[in-house]
Enzyme design. Structure first.
Site, PDB file in Angstrom:
ATOM      1  N   CYS A   4       1.396-115.385  92.803  1.00 50.91           N
ATOM      2  CA  CYS A   4       0.943-116.434  92.034  1.00 50.91           C
ATOM      3  C   CYS A   4       2.300-116.984  91.317  1.00 50.91           C
ATOM      4  O   CYS A   4       3.476-116.719  91.730  1.00 50.91           O
ATOM      5  CB  CYS A   4      -0.083-116.109  90.591  1.00 50.91           C
TER       6      CYS A   4
ATOM      7  N   ASN B 270       3.222-114.028  87.918  1.00 49.09           N
ATOM      8  CA  ASN B 270       2.850-112.647  88.320  1.00 49.09           C
ATOM      9  C   ASN B 270       2.480-111.760  87.154  1.00 49.09           C
ATOM     10  O   ASN B 270       3.010-110.663  86.810  1.00 49.09           O
ATOM     11  CB  ASN B 270       4.224-112.028  88.843  1.00 49.09           C
TER      12      ASN B 270
ATOM     13  N   ARG C 295      -2.939-113.750  87.643  1.00 43.45           N
ATOM     14  CA  ARG C 295      -3.655-113.681  88.873  1.00 43.45           C
ATOM     15  C   ARG C 295      -3.249-112.669  89.880  1.00 43.45           C
ATOM     16  O   ARG C 295      -4.319-112.078  90.549  1.00 43.45           O
ATOM     17  CB  ARG C 295      -3.674-115.272  89.570  1.00 43.45           C
ATOM     18  N   SER C 296      -2.106-112.749  90.262  1.00 46.22           N
ATOM     19  CA  SER C 296      -1.445-111.799  91.263  1.00 46.22           C
ATOM     20  C   SER C 296      -1.764-110.415  91.089  1.00 46.22           C
ATOM     21  O   SER C 296      -2.061-109.652  91.681  1.00 46.22           O
ATOM     22  CB  SER C 296      -0.129-112.330  91.965  1.00 46.22           C
TER      23      SER C 296
ATOM     24  N   ASP D  16      -5.147-121.328  87.528  1.00 48.40           N
ATOM     25  CA  ASP D  16      -4.245-120.859  86.612  1.00 48.40           C
ATOM     26  C   ASP D  16      -5.082-120.584  85.007  1.00 48.40           C
ATOM     27  O   ASP D  16      -5.098-121.680  84.462  1.00 48.40           O
ATOM     28  CB  ASP D  16      -3.011-121.703  86.400  1.00 48.40           C
TER      29      ASP D  16
HETATM   30  P1  4NP Z   1      -0.002-116.353  86.618  1.00 50.35           P
HETATM   31  O1  4NP Z   1      -0.167-117.280  85.313  1.00 50.35           O
HETATM   32  O2  4NP Z   1       0.880-117.268  87.425  1.00 50.35           O
HETATM   33  O3  4NP Z   1      -1.576-116.258  87.196  1.00 50.35           O
HETATM   34  O4  4NP Z   1       0.579-115.373  86.464  1.00 50.35           O
HETATM   35  C1  4NP Z   1       0.883-117.890  84.609  1.00 50.35           C
HETATM   36  C2  4NP Z   1       1.685-117.258  83.888  1.00 50.35           C
HETATM   37  C3  4NP Z   1       2.676-117.818  82.999  1.00 50.35           C
HETATM   38  C4  4NP Z   1       3.081-119.143  83.287  1.00 50.35           C
HETATM   39  C5  4NP Z   1       2.249-119.825  83.972  1.00 50.35           C
HETATM   40  C6  4NP Z   1       1.104-119.285  84.866  1.00 50.35           C
HETATM   41  N1  4NP Z   1       3.730-119.757  82.391  1.00 50.35           N
HETATM   42  O5  4NP Z   1       4.292-120.773  82.536  1.00 50.35           O
HETATM   43  O6  4NP Z   1       4.714-118.870  81.749  1.00 50.35           O
END
Ligand code: 4NP
Length: 164
Positions: free
Chosen positions: A17, A20, A23-24, A134
């Protein structure tokens, strides 16, 4: 996964994702859980990574850990960024959304990788979309929705890979 080279006797799967941390790690934890329940630990190598580096070294987001634990799944990962080597090491690289997919495909093309790169929800038979949204900026209910779509998809992915 600690090794630098994949064991050819095992099918290796990397879930990817953006950060990390949401989702992942959920996909990694759920897939590990399903593989363990099926008694197939010896047949798979499973890991997760992010296309971004902001959260490297962090444990999964507390909301992801909470929804997983509610369903009896323990998340035990540390965030890391995907590397070019991952495109050589893993048989399957599974993206959560189209932006992740584009970034992975760009890396795979540059590397001449023959990894199979797919969207996770290719394996979701619910018919209500092809991305895992997300959940980072939303509330807890978004994490439950994400859990359910990731769980459905991982069940079907495991069925496919068992048959492969
Ligand atoms: P993930 O979610 O891709 O599912 O781990 C996110 C976690 C952090 C951020 C974006 C998406 N961020 O912008 O910090």
């Amino acid at each position: 996964m600690d090794t630098n080279t994949s064991d050819p006797a095992r099918t290796s799967v990397l879930f990817v994702c953006l950060g990390n941390i949401c989702r992942s790690p959920l996909a990694e934890g759920i897939f590990l859980h399903l593989v363990h329940e099926a008694g197939l630990d010896d047949r798979f190598e499973i890991d997760s990574a992010g296309t971004g580096a902001w959260h490297v070294g962090e444990r999964p987001d507390a909301r992801a850990s909470m929804v997983a634990s509610k369903h009896g799944v323990h998340l035990d990962s540390r965030a890391r960024q995907i590397t070019d080597d991952d495109l050589d090491r893993f048989d399957y690289v599974i993206a959560m959304d189209r932006e992740n997919l584009r970034n992975i495909e760009r890396m795979a093309d540059a590397r001449g990788s023959d990894a199979e790169v797919h969207l996770l929800r290719t394996y979701d038979d619910s018919g209500d979309g092809d991305e895992v949204p997300d959940p980072y900026y939303g509330g807890a209910s978004g994490f439950e929705t994400v859990y359910e779509m990731v769980h459905r998809s991982c069940q079907n992915l495991l069925e496919r890979l068992k048959a492969a």
